[in-house]
Design a protein around this motif. Structure first.
Motif, mmCIF file in Angstrom:
data_model
loop_
_atom_site.group_PDB
_atom_site.id
_atom_site.type_symbol
_atom_site.label_atom_id
_atom_site.label_comp_id
_atom_site.label_asym_id
_atom_site.label_seq_id
_atom_site.Cartn_x
_atom_site.Cartn_y
_atom_site.Cartn_z
ATOM 1 N N ALA A 233 32.626 -14.502 -60.060
ATOM 2 C CA ALA A 233 31.735 -15.460 -60.710
ATOM 3 C C ALA A 233 31.605 -15.165 -62.197
ATOM 4 C CB ALA A 233 30.350 -15.430 -60.055
ATOM 5 N N ASN A 234 31.373 -16.207 -62.961
ATOM 6 C CA ASN A 234 31.009 -16.094 -64.366
ATOM 7 C C ASN A 234 30.218 -17.336 -64.745
ATOM 8 O OD1 ASN A 234 32.906 -18.212 -65.190
ATOM 9 N ND2 ASN A 234 34.526 -16.683 -64.881
ATOM 10 N N LEU A 235 29.909 -17.490 -66.011
ATOM 11 C CA LEU A 235 29.063 -18.599 -66.438
ATOM 12 C C LEU A 235 29.709 -19.955 -66.187
ATOM 13 C CD1 LEU A 235 26.309 -19.105 -67.647
ATOM 14 C CD2 LEU A 235 27.303 -18.917 -69.933
ATOM 15 N N LEU A 236 31.032 -20.004 -66.122
ATOM 16 C CA LEU A 236 31.717 -21.279 -65.909
ATOM 17 C C LEU A 236 31.800 -21.655 -64.442
ATOM 18 C CD1 LEU A 236 33.193 -23.731 -66.963
ATOM 19 C CD2 LEU A 236 35.293 -22.359 -67.086
ATOM 20 N N HIS A 237 32.042 -20.671 -63.563
ATOM 21 C CA HIS A 237 32.226 -21.063 -62.162
ATOM 22 C C HIS A 237 31.987 -19.916 -61.197
ATOM 23 C CE1 HIS A 237 36.592 -19.899 -60.825
ATOM 24 N NE2 HIS A 237 35.946 -18.857 -61.269
ATOM 25 N N ARG B 181 28.525 -13.319 -73.101
ATOM 26 C CA ARG B 181 28.408 -14.717 -72.673
ATOM 27 C C ARG B 181 28.648 -15.707 -73.809
ATOM 28 N NH1 ARG B 181 22.679 -14.473 -69.784
ATOM 29 N NH2 ARG B 181 22.390 -12.990 -71.499
ATOM 30 N N GLU B 182 28.069 -15.449 -74.964
ATOM 31 C CA GLU B 182 28.259 -16.390 -76.073
ATOM 32 C C GLU B 182 29.718 -16.425 -76.531
ATOM 33 O OE1 GLU B 182 26.253 -18.561 -77.079
ATOM 34 O OE2 GLU B 182 24.286 -17.887 -76.382
ATOM 35 N N GLU B 183 30.329 -15.271 -76.647
ATOM 36 C CA GLU B 183 31.740 -15.222 -77.038
ATOM 37 C C GLU B 183 32.612 -15.897 -75.985
ATOM 38 O OE1 GLU B 183 35.265 -12.002 -78.242
ATOM 39 O OE2 GLU B 183 33.310 -11.292 -77.550
ATOM 40 N N PHE B 184 32.283 -15.680 -74.728
ATOM 41 C CA PHE B 184 33.046 -16.284 -73.637
ATOM 42 C C PHE B 184 33.068 -17.804 -73.751
ATOM 43 C CE2 PHE B 184 32.797 -17.677 -68.999
ATOM 44 C CZ PHE B 184 34.179 -17.675 -68.819
ATOM 45 N N VAL B 185 31.908 -18.393 -73.968
ATOM 46 C CA VAL B 185 31.845 -19.858 -74.023
ATOM 47 C C VAL B 185 32.409 -20.392 -75.334
ATOM 48 C CG1 VAL B 185 30.367 -21.890 -73.844
ATOM 49 C CG2 VAL B 185 29.863 -19.862 -72.462
ATOM 50 N N SER B 186 32.017 -19.798 -76.461
ATOM 51 C CA SER B 186 32.418 -20.352 -77.756
ATOM 52 C C SER B 186 33.892 -20.154 -78.061
ATOM 53 C CB SER B 186 31.572 -19.737 -78.879
ATOM 54 O OG SER B 186 31.822 -18.347 -79.005
ATOM 55 N N LEU C 98 29.492 -11.741 -68.092
ATOM 56 C CA LEU C 98 30.060 -13.055 -68.332
ATOM 57 C C LEU C 98 29.182 -14.162 -67.766
ATOM 58 C CD1 LEU C 98 33.676 -12.045 -67.383
ATOM 59 C CD2 LEU C 98 33.053 -12.961 -69.614
ATOM 60 N N GLY C 99 27.959 -13.790 -67.403
ATOM 61 C CA GLY C 99 27.071 -14.765 -66.797
ATOM 62 C C GLY C 99 27.287 -14.900 -65.307
ATOM 63 N N GLN C 100 27.721 -13.814 -64.663
ATOM 64 C CA GLN C 100 27.991 -13.850 -63.226
ATOM 65 C C GLN C 100 26.725 -13.918 -62.392
ATOM 66 O OE1 GLN C 100 28.948 -11.514 -65.502
ATOM 67 N NE2 GLN C 100 29.605 -9.641 -64.487
ATOM 68 N N GLY C 101 25.572 -13.739 -63.033
ATOM 69 C CA GLY C 101 24.309 -13.890 -62.322
ATOM 70 C C GLY C 101 23.888 -12.665 -61.547
ATOM 71 N N GLU C 102 24.506 -11.530 -61.802
ATOM 72 C CA GLU C 102 24.149 -10.288 -61.114
ATOM 73 C C GLU C 102 23.515 -9.313 -62.093
ATOM 74 O OE1 GLU C 102 27.794 -8.835 -59.551
ATOM 75 O OE2 GLU C 102 27.933 -10.336 -57.962
ATOM 76 N N GLU C 103 22.633 -8.479 -61.590
ATOM 77 C CA GLU C 103 22.039 -7.413 -62.387
ATOM 78 C C GLU C 103 23.111 -6.349 -62.609
ATOM 79 O OE1 GLU C 103 20.199 -5.155 -64.634
ATOM 80 O OE2 GLU C 103 19.024 -6.884 -63.929
ATOM 81 N N LEU C 104 23.364 -6.007 -63.867
ATOM 82 C CA LEU C 104 24.460 -5.100 -64.182
ATOM 83 C C LEU C 104 24.022 -3.647 -64.350
ATOM 84 C CD1 LEU C 104 26.561 -7.318 -66.623
ATOM 85 C CD2 LEU C 104 26.823 -7.000 -64.161
ATOM 86 N N GLU C 105 22.740 -3.416 -64.433
ATOM 87 C CA GLU C 105 22.293 -2.034 -64.587
ATOM 88 C C GLU C 105 22.665 -1.151 -63.394
ATOM 89 O OE1 GLU C 105 21.195 -0.267 -67.192
ATOM 90 O OE2 GLU C 105 21.770 -2.097 -68.217
ATOM 91 N N PRO C 106 22.701 -1.682 -62.155
ATOM 92 C CA PRO C 106 23.188 -0.844 -61.053
ATOM 93 C C PRO C 106 24.600 -0.316 -61.285
ATOM 94 C CG PRO C 106 22.034 -2.733 -60.172
ATOM 95 C CD PRO C 106 22.148 -2.961 -61.651
ATOM 96 N N ALA C 107 25.414 -1.064 -62.016
ATOM 97 C CA ALA C 107 26.764 -0.575 -62.336
ATOM 98 C C ALA C 107 26.674 0.645 -63.240
ATOM 99 C CB ALA C 107 27.580 -1.683 -63.003
ATOM 100 N N ARG C 108 25.738 0.602 -64.193
ATOM 101 C CA ARG C 108 25.537 1.757 -65.062
ATOM 102 C C ARG C 108 25.071 2.964 -64.252
ATOM 103 N NH1 ARG C 108 24.551 1.930 -70.401
ATOM 104 N NH2 ARG C 108 23.885 -0.258 -70.489
ATOM 105 N N ALA C 109 24.103 2.750 -63.373
ATOM 106 C CA ALA C 109 23.560 3.841 -62.565
ATOM 107 C C ALA C 109 24.642 4.463 -61.691
ATOM 108 C CB ALA C 109 22.410 3.327 -61.705
ATOM 109 N N LYS C 110 25.505 3.609 -61.134
ATOM 110 C CA LYS C 110 26.558 4.123 -60.264
ATOM 111 C C LYS C 110 27.582 4.919 -61.064
ATOM 112 C CE LYS C 110 29.032 2.620 -56.156
ATOM 113 N NZ LYS C 110 29.347 1.456 -55.303
#
Length: 407
Positions: free
Chosen positions: A183-187, A67-72, A40-52
């Motif tokens: 966090a996400n792209l909005l706040h 992200r695009e769907e979230f905003v639009s 959602l644009g939280q600014g974190e690397e998400l691949e570690p979630a996949r690895a875990k």
């Protein structure tokens, strides 16, 4: 525990809590778990979630850039309404939950899962939002909320469970985490621990997305925001996708310390909570949107929007995004945006976002009508006399009675 649940779709962040939930679901329900992680644009690397998730033996791992769907489809419709909860909160967490719930339900249908699960606690609003949205989209869906079922009600018990089951525990989780962040792209939202006493100022280190306004540039920066039918489409003349548009405003606002909020709010579940919110791009967008509406909306339409806005904002805050009343209000709001097109100039300086100019091909503003100089004669000053007398009739009647009886 229900024995007819064989597969569950879990809203998974890769953090300690949801990793524990992943293991707990398998133990408690003896089921397969599908993980879903939303970018959602939280600014974190998400691949570690996949690895875990892979390390924990998950076969079906879903990580999606939404992200695009979230905003639009969520942020922009909300901003067409100028929605703020309790007068100040721009609903950054609230508006993200419907999208997550929507994808959980869709993935459950795609994979033949029997239930969905989330990591929201039993004290917060998010449990309500996830579940109300899910039930609206699939009335038969089963929802598992571990925090309402298990006995792991303390950080110590969670860590003990994690260590017993060989779930990696981040070092900063072994002590008292200073505060919780969403966090996400909005706040960015920060709550708990060092922030729980509303009588104590939040430490500087809580703020992550904005500089202290005191340390912001000493020179203002002026930007131009373009709108089409109520949605932001450009910054300084550059056309941008919805997500890129909000990202750009976040960068500009963050640099100037725009969008900080220290709020004690009323949760839907009944308690008050204190949160620190940073919404730099959203704060600029709200100011600019109201700016373009000021010249394109008729007075009656503008005032009606302001009247229904608190109700609309409350529906989002409480989790009723997919409720019929929210959709009805959205139709009204979207109708009002047909001519909300043009450009707004905003000055950013030391934490403020001030509208300084606005233009539109559909502007209702008439210099001829408002000028202090002689106009073209389209407005007759004498008409005001009758207008005032008619509007003053009841007041004169009321005043006469008061003068006669003295009260």
């Amino acid at each position: 525990m229900s024995k007819d649940i064989k597969k569950v779709v879990l809203a998974y962040s890769g953090g300690l809590d949801t990793s524990i939930i992943l293991k707990w679901l398998r133990e408690a329900y003896d089921c397969e778990v599908v993980t879903f992680t939303a970018d959602l644009g939280q600014g974190e690397e998400l691949e570690p979630a996949r690895a875990k998730a892979e390390m924990m033996g998950v076969k079906d791992i879903r990580i999606e850039d939404v992200r695009e769907e979230f905003v639009s489809d969520f942020v922009f419709p909300m901003f067409r309404a100028n929605a703020v909860y309790e007068g100040v909160y721009l609903l950054g967490t609230s508006i993200a939950r419907p999208l997550i719930a929507k994808r959980l339900v869709e993935i459950a249908e795609e994979t033949g899962a029997d239930a969905i699960a989330h990591g929201a606690t039993g004290k917060g609003n998010d449990q309500v939002r996830f579940e109300l949205c899910a039930y609206a989209l699939n009335p038969a869906i089963k929802v598992i909320a571990p925090w309402r079922e298990w006995d792991l009600q303390s950080r110590t018990k969670l860590i003990e469970y994690a260590e017993k089951n060989q779930i990696p525990v981040p070092k900063d989780k072994r002590g008292e985490a200073p505060f919780s962040v969403d966090a996400n792209l909005l706040h960015t939202s920060s709550e708990g621990k060092v922030l729980e006493d509303p009588g104590v100022e939040a430490p500087d280190y809580v703020y992550q997305r904005t500089v202290d306004p005191v340390d912001a540039p000493n020179e203002p920066e002026t930007i131009t925001i373009g709108f089409e039918k109520g949605d932001g489409v450009s910054v300084n003349g550059e056309k941008l996708s919805p997500a890129a548009f909000l990202t750009k405003l976040n960068e500009l606002g963050g640099k100037h310390g725009v969008g900080r909020l220290d709020l004690v709010e009323n949760r839907f579940v009944g308690m008050k909570s204190r949160g620190i919110y940073e919404t730099p791009g959203g704060t600029i967008l709200l100011a600019a949107h109201r700016g373009i509406e000021s010249i394109t909306l008729d007075r009656g339409a503008a005032h009606l929007k302001d009247e229904i806005m608190p109700r609309y904002a409350e529906l989002i805050y409480n989790g009723f995004w997919f409720a019929p009343e929210r959709e009805m209000l959205q139709a009204l709001i979207d109708k009002s945006q047909e001519y909300v097109t043009g450009e707004v100039t905003v000055k950013l300086y030391k934490g403020s976002a001030q509208v300084v100019a606005r233009t539109s091909p559909y502007s209702l503003y008439s210099e001829d009508l408002v000028t202090f100089e002689e106009g073209t004669g389209t407005y007759d000053h004498h008409d005001a006399e009758g207008f005032i007398k008619l509007n003053g009739l009841r007041l004169r009647t009321f005043g006469a009675r008061k003068a006669k009886f003295g009260f």
